[in-house]
Design a protein around this motif. Structure first.
Motif, PDB file in Angstrom:
ATOM      1  N   UNK A   1     -62.659  12.982  43.671  1.00  7.00           N
ATOM      2  CA  UNK A   1     -62.202  13.940  42.776  1.00  7.00           C
ATOM      3  C   UNK A   1     -61.781  13.647  41.454  1.00  7.00           C
ATOM      4  N   UNK A   2     -61.828  12.335  41.267  1.00  5.81           N
ATOM      5  CA  UNK A   2     -60.860  11.951  40.051  1.00  5.81           C
ATOM      6  C   UNK A   2     -61.488  10.347  39.835  1.00  5.81           C
ATOM      7  N   UNK A   3     -61.715   9.787  38.700  1.00  5.50           N
ATOM      8  CA  UNK A   3     -61.866   8.320  38.402  1.00  5.50           C
ATOM      9  C   UNK A   3     -60.485   8.097  37.649  1.00  5.50           C
ATOM     10  N   UNK A   4     -59.899   6.876  38.173  1.00  3.76           N
ATOM     11  CA  UNK A   4     -58.557   6.400  37.864  1.00  3.76           C
ATOM     12  C   UNK A   4     -58.697   5.392  36.786  1.00  3.76           C
ATOM     13  N   UNK A   5     -57.701   4.995  35.804  1.00  7.04           N
ATOM     14  CA  UNK A   5     -57.823   4.241  34.896  1.00  7.04           C
ATOM     15  C   UNK A   5     -56.431   3.531  34.880  1.00  7.04           C
ATOM     16  N   UNK A   6     -56.598   2.184  34.520  1.00  8.29           N
ATOM     17  CA  UNK A   6     -55.413   1.309  34.068  1.00  8.29           C
ATOM     18  C   UNK A   6     -55.616   1.072  32.784  1.00  8.29           C
ATOM     19  N   UNK A   7     -54.925   1.992  31.893  1.00 12.74           N
ATOM     20  CA  UNK A   7     -55.064   1.606  30.365  1.00 12.74           C
ATOM     21  C   UNK A   7     -56.245   2.377  30.132  1.00 12.74           C
ATOM     22  N   UNK A   8     -57.170   1.471  29.418  1.00  8.09           N
ATOM     23  CA  UNK A   8     -58.521   2.202  28.915  1.00  8.09           C
ATOM     24  C   UNK A   8     -59.701   1.925  29.879  1.00  8.09           C
ATOM     25  N   UNK A   9     -59.200   1.094  31.041  1.00 12.01           N
ATOM     26  CA  UNK A   9     -60.229   0.553  32.028  1.00 12.01           C
ATOM     27  C   UNK A   9     -60.221   1.305  33.435  1.00 12.01           C
ATOM     28  N   UNK A  10     -61.478   1.326  33.718  1.00  7.64           N
ATOM     29  CA  UNK A  10     -61.304   1.952  35.383  1.00  7.64           C
ATOM     30  C   UNK A  10     -60.688   1.124  36.140  1.00  7.64           C
ATOM     31  N   UNK A  11     -60.119   1.719  37.109  1.00  9.42           N
ATOM     32  CA  UNK A  11     -59.504   1.113  38.131  1.00  9.42           C
ATOM     33  C   UNK A  11     -59.693   1.600  39.593  1.00  9.42           C
TER      34      UNK A  11
ATOM     35  N   UNK B   1     -65.283  14.260  36.618  1.00  5.97           N
ATOM     36  CA  UNK B   1     -64.586  13.107  37.271  1.00  5.97           C
ATOM     37  C   UNK B   1     -63.581  12.268  36.061  1.00  5.97           C
ATOM     38  N   UNK B   2     -64.284  12.108  35.318  1.00  6.69           N
ATOM     39  CA  UNK B   2     -63.595  11.093  34.120  1.00  6.69           C
ATOM     40  C   UNK B   2     -62.495  11.871  33.361  1.00  6.69           C
ATOM     41  N   UNK B   3     -61.344  11.844  33.474  1.00  4.97           N
ATOM     42  CA  UNK B   3     -60.121  12.718  32.659  1.00  4.97           C
ATOM     43  C   UNK B   3     -60.695  13.209  31.269  1.00  4.97           C
ATOM     44  N   UNK B   4     -60.400  14.203  30.680  1.00  2.00           N
ATOM     45  CA  UNK B   4     -60.604  14.567  29.417  1.00  2.00           C
ATOM     46  C   UNK B   4     -59.723  13.735  28.469  1.00  2.00           C
ATOM     47  N   UNK B   5     -60.176  13.091  27.412  1.00  2.00           N
ATOM     48  CA  UNK B   5     -59.477  12.506  26.366  1.00  2.00           C
ATOM     49  C   UNK B   5     -59.743  11.236  26.451  1.00  2.00           C
ATOM     50  N   UNK B   6     -60.301  10.437  27.557  1.00  2.00           N
ATOM     51  CA  UNK B   6     -60.714   9.173  27.643  1.00  2.00           C
ATOM     52  C   UNK B   6     -61.922   8.638  26.750  1.00  2.00           C
ATOM     53  N   UNK B   7     -62.851   9.760  26.647  1.00  2.00           N
ATOM     54  CA  UNK B   7     -63.919   9.381  25.623  1.00  2.00           C
ATOM     55  C   UNK B   7     -63.632   9.784  24.448  1.00  2.00           C
ATOM     56  N   UNK B   8     -63.946   9.122  23.277  1.00  5.93           N
ATOM     57  CA  UNK B   8     -63.868   9.400  22.123  1.00  5.93           C
ATOM     58  C   UNK B   8     -64.643  10.823  21.758  1.00  5.93           C
ATOM     59  N   UNK B   9     -63.907  11.478  20.942  1.00  2.32           N
ATOM     60  CA  UNK B   9     -64.542  12.871  20.856  1.00  2.32           C
ATOM     61  C   UNK B   9     -66.046  13.205  20.730  1.00  2.32           C
ATOM     62  N   UNK B  10     -66.784  12.404  19.808  1.00  2.00           N
ATOM     63  CA  UNK B  10     -68.200  12.512  19.552  1.00  2.00           C
ATOM     64  C   UNK B  10     -68.965  12.461  20.888  1.00  2.00           C
ATOM     65  N   UNK B  11     -68.460  11.386  21.646  1.00  2.00           N
ATOM     66  CA  UNK B  11     -69.078  10.939  23.027  1.00  2.00           C
ATOM     67  C   UNK B  11     -68.725  11.924  24.018  1.00  2.00           C
ATOM     68  N   UNK B  12     -67.544  12.596  23.974  1.00  2.00           N
ATOM     69  CA  UNK B  12     -67.419  13.430  24.940  1.00  2.00           C
ATOM     70  C   UNK B  12     -68.172  14.874  24.522  1.00  2.00           C
ATOM     71  N   UNK B  13     -68.303  15.049  23.269  1.00  2.00           N
ATOM     72  CA  UNK B  13     -69.373  16.232  23.146  1.00  2.00           C
ATOM     73  C   UNK B  13     -70.878  15.993  23.522  1.00  2.00           C
ATOM     74  N   UNK B  14     -71.190  14.753  23.312  1.00  2.00           N
ATOM     75  CA  UNK B  14     -72.415  14.610  23.856  1.00  2.00           C
ATOM     76  C   UNK B  14     -72.625  14.382  25.358  1.00  2.00           C
ATOM     77  N   UNK B  15     -71.287  14.017  26.220  1.00  2.00           N
ATOM     78  CA  UNK B  15     -71.679  14.198  27.653  1.00  2.00           C
ATOM     79  C   UNK B  15     -71.524  15.562  28.037  1.00  2.00           C
ATOM     80  N   UNK B  16     -70.851  16.617  27.223  1.00  2.00           N
ATOM     81  CA  UNK B  16     -70.753  17.866  27.459  1.00  2.00           C
ATOM     82  C   UNK B  16     -72.036  18.598  27.189  1.00  2.00           C
TER      83      UNK B  16
END
Length: 546
Positions: free
Chosen positions: A259-269, A297-312
């Motif tokens: 249901x969700x990818x978890x992070x520790x800081x900026x890194x996948x955990x 699965x990846x929380x919003x705001x983790x990707x930089x804005x341009x990359x998030x738009x590309x993913x969307x």
């Protein structure tokens, strides 16, 4: 932070399992998480009908060609783990309403011989076409089997003499990349049954649009590599990979939806499962839909804005076409008497059993109209599809004397004017009634059937838009642009998060290459991050080759 595993793989389709097996053979602690109660993904073979529990149904893909070019069988010792391939030659047969047929064999000269009954001119033109396609494969195969942004130096060097030796045959390459599927067919060939066959193999994109001619590479691949099906059903491929993976200490966890990818800081955990369970690992390789991974699965705001738009913007329904998949359990065996009789009368010595190959029967013009209807949101009539009797080549998939029937069309509307819930039965009837004109008994021996389109595929296989390719199979979504610019190298901008599966290079279908190449890339990144040098690299390579 302590970790439960070195790598978590999301998705137990054949690509996810392939990646996991390579990682486990390199000594990594790996778990594969699968949302469904069965593994195999879109290559699953399962008893889906309560009234026909001994009929095994191939729920997704069924015939492999690209897979045969890889080293996966040897690397993972799949023969030892139960995999057996059944050669499917011819790889396609096209039927005409007058009873005639044209078989496409691995050896294009055999196809040309059959074509001479219709046109000596087109028989010669087809051999020229096949030779040009074969030259293209000399360049395309090494790229398709390697890393999309870092092709091997050896592959690049080997391409130089190919370019020099086959430069004449490679001149039409630009046509395949810039012109339409339909234009290439009608410019080169006049024979209706040949035009129809080439329109049906395979229908990826609106075939009258520029840049769709690349789809014809499928024919080159089949001529070069031959095609095969898996004894026991398509599911035996992921099953053998899973056995190899488990023999190396790996674990597959079913009914484990992430249901969700978890992070520790900026890194996948790690990941959180739907039921709340948390599993920790410094690396996650997602072989599910990349759009699902990056936008849900990846929380919003983790990707930089341009990359998030590309993913969307990763396209899953932009080509406007969707898959129609029909599975049928039968209380008897199908035959094709009219077309079988024609071959006996007109091709002396012919021994081809038309029950065995992939078969299609719509005309070239019907394919053109079907695409026009699909783009406009109308349900085509007729529906252009292909039929297979899986039990003809492998009777073990049903009780003695009984068949299963597999039907697929890639030319139905992604955004239909009439909702699927209102037309499911009507469309199922339309497709099977047309098929019953070819297959005798299809209208009288049905025990049970299942008709799937977008909503059903989306639910069963966990793919947005019901897209069996994960990402639209458009020319500009291949190589380093698959699934999107900046995500095409298997790794992502998120440290520890990697992508694999049908939505990554080279594409969907049965190949295992996304799994193989993403695992190799991940191992390289792991060595680099851990500071491992030559000794660590040699150790990994030694393990993966055993």
């Amino acid at each position: 932070m302590s970790h439960d595993y070195d790598v978590i793989v999301i998705g137990a389709g054949h690509n996810g399992l392939t990646a996991a097996a390579y990682l486990a053979r390199a000594g990594k602690r790996v778990v594969v998480l699968e949302a469904s109660p069965t593994s195999g993904g879109m290559l699953g073979t399962n008893p889906i009908f309560p009234s026909a529990p001994d009929h095994l149904i191939n729920e997704g893909g069924i015939q492999a060609s690209m897979f045969r070019s890889t080293t996966i069988v040897d690397d993972l010792q799949l023969g030892r783990h139960g995999l057996r391939q059944i050669i499917a030659d011819p790889f396609h047969v096209h039927l005409d309403v007058d009873g005639s047929s044209l078989a496409f064999w691995r050896d294009p000269r055999r196809t040309a011989e059959e074509l001479k009954r219709f046109s000596h001119k087109d028989a010669a033109a087809y051999l020229e076409f096949a030779n040009q396609c074969d030259a293209l494969m000399d360049l395309a195969l090494p790229f398709m089997k390697g890393h999309p942004t870092r092709p091997s130096g050896r592959a690049l060097l080997n391409s130089i003499p190919v370019l020099a030796r086959r430069r004449k045959e490679l001149r039409p390459l630009v046509d395949f990349l810039t012109r339409s599927h339909a234009e290439i067919i009608t410019e080169r060939f006049d024979t209706p049954i040949l035009q129809a066959a080439l329109a049906s193999m395979p229908p990826f994109c609106w075939m009258t649009q520029d840049g769709t001619g690349w789809a014809l590479i499928y024919i080159a691949m089949c001529h070069r590599l031959n095609s095969s099906r898996m004894a026991g059903g398509s599911g035996q491929l992921p099953a053998s990979i899973q056995r190899s993976f488990e023999a190396s200490g790996g674990k597959v966890q079913l009914s484990a939806r992430v249901s969700e990818l978890l992070l520790d800081g900026e890194r996948i955990s790690g990941v959180r499962l739907e039921g709340g369970e948390v599993l920790r690992a410094p690396y996650v390789l997602a072989s599910c839909s990349p759009k699902l991974t990056l936008t849900e699965l990846l929380p919003r705001g983790v990707l930089e804005d341009t990359m998030q738009r590309r993913a969307d913007a990763i396209p899953v329904d932009v080509v406007e076409a969707a898959s129609l998949k029909i599975d049928v359990a039968l209380d008897g065996q199908l035959t094709l008497p009219r077309h079988q009789a024609w071959r006996a009368a007109h091709l002396p010595g012919d021994t081809l059993n038309l029950r065995e190959p992939i078969v299609a029967w719509q005309t070239f013009d019907e394919h053109i109209r079907a695409w026009e209807d699909t783009i406009a949101g109308r349900w085509p009539d007729p529906i252009c599809g292909i039929g297979i009797i899986p039990t003809a080549l492998d009777p073990s998939q049903a009780p003695a004397g009984k068949d299963t029937f597999w039907y697929w069309s890639g030319i139905t509307p992604a955004h239909p004017r009439e909702p699927w819930k209102d037309v499911r039965d009507k469309i199922g009837d339309r497709a099977l009634d047309a098929a019953a004109e070819i297959y005798e008994g299809l209208d009288s021996m049905v025990i049970e059937r299942r008709v799937f389109n977008i909503p059903d595929l989306e639910t069963r296989f966990n793919v947005p838009g019901g897209n069996v390719y994960h990402v639209d199979p458009a020319a500009m979504r291949m190589g380093p642009l698959r699934p999107a610019s900046g995500f095409g190298s298997y790794h992502t901008p998120v440290p520890g998060l990697f992508l694999s599966g049908a939505g990554t290079h080279p594409t969907g279908g049965i190949s295992g290459i996304p799994g193989q190449q993403s695992a190799k890339w991940l191992l390289k990144k792991m060595r680099k991050e851990s500071g491992g040098g030559v000794v660590a690299r040699a150790k990994d390579l030694s393990r993966t080759s055993k």
